[in-house]
Write a protein that holds these residues in place. Sequence first.
Motif, PDB file in Angstrom:
ATOM      1  N   ILE A  21      -3.229   0.373  -3.904  1.00  0.00           N
ATOM      2  CA  ILE A  21      -2.787  -1.005  -3.692  1.00  0.00           C
ATOM      3  C   ILE A  21      -1.930  -1.445  -4.881  1.00  0.00           C
ATOM      4  O   ILE A  21      -2.304  -1.262  -6.046  1.00  0.00           O
ATOM      5  N   PHE A  57      -6.662   3.150   1.408  1.00  0.00           N
ATOM      6  CA  PHE A  57      -7.122   1.761   1.428  1.00  0.00           C
ATOM      7  C   PHE A  57      -8.068   1.458   0.269  1.00  0.00           C
ATOM      8  O   PHE A  57      -8.462   0.320   0.067  1.00  0.00           O
ATOM      9  N   PHE A  70      -8.229  -2.444  -0.422  1.00  0.00           N
ATOM     10  CA  PHE A  70      -7.598  -3.332   0.544  1.00  0.00           C
ATOM     11  C   PHE A  70      -8.536  -4.486   0.908  1.00  0.00           C
ATOM     12  O   PHE A  70      -8.137  -5.657   0.936  1.00  0.00           O
ATOM     13  N   ILE A 100       0.849  -1.175   0.000  1.00  0.00           N
ATOM     14  CA  ILE A 100       0.000   0.000   0.000  1.00  0.00           C
ATOM     15  C   ILE A 100       0.891   1.232   0.000  1.00  0.00           C
ATOM     16  O   ILE A 100       1.934   1.259   0.656  1.00  0.00           O
ATOM     17  N   TYR A 106       1.601   4.460   1.296  1.00  0.00           N
ATOM     18  CA  TYR A 106       1.185   5.249   2.459  1.00  0.00           C
ATOM     19  C   TYR A 106       2.258   6.255   2.850  1.00  0.00           C
ATOM     20  O   TYR A 106       3.436   5.918   2.941  1.00  0.00           O
TER      21      TYR A 106
END
Length: 238
Positions: free
Chosen positions: A158, A154, A173, A143, A145
């Motif tokens: 991905i 989320f 997610f 992910i 982030y």
Amino acid sequence: MIYDLANKFKDLKNELENNDHFDVYARYDDNEDLMQAQLNNQLLNLNGDDEDEDESYIPEYTFGLDDSFKELIEATWKNMMQYKCSFENESFYGSYSFNHPYVFIDEAPWLTDLVEEDNKDYEIIKNLRIFDNTNVKYQFGCINYQKGASKEIFEKEIYLFHDEHLIHLNLTFEEYLNSCVALMACENWQMLFADPNEVSRYSKELNQLKASYNMLSKIFPEKNFELFKNKLSEHKLL
């Protein structure tokens, strides 16, 4: 409280272990030990709760998470499996090994150790956190982030990191976790959720997924593999 998604993974493991064609040679699932109080504590940490803290305290995370996120924490809590399937003189492998959100969000990114700075996706790779340590060498579900990011990470950030290459997945997610079960965690299943043009170079892996689907359909004739079939069709493999 055990949510449906956590049960899906447990049922998948049991189904494979009870079938003579599968050798589940690594398994771990400990979500029954994740009590409600522990789930709540995970959410407090993820939310960066600042009650009773002095003014110098800066919340670690800036997004809010409602109770529905507990299911994702529980489904990934100490949850892993590796297996081999043998059928009609053919075989294939499957695996997953999850880091739950409280761990992977707080983990320092390190995938840049595996690539050169001139990698076209370097700026994304340097922010990737690993949530699925697949058993394929140099392959990870990730992910994108960065500190201060919103909950939307989320929903759209991905990726599959595969041998120095980065593949964007058209999955949230939660969809990643559900799809892993639906495709029985076959090696490289994630590639079926990428743009077909982006993964066309992986003909060996994609053809193995087709073979895995054909074997699974024969081993479990009563099972619904419609998602698997549709994704193979999108990649013109059926």
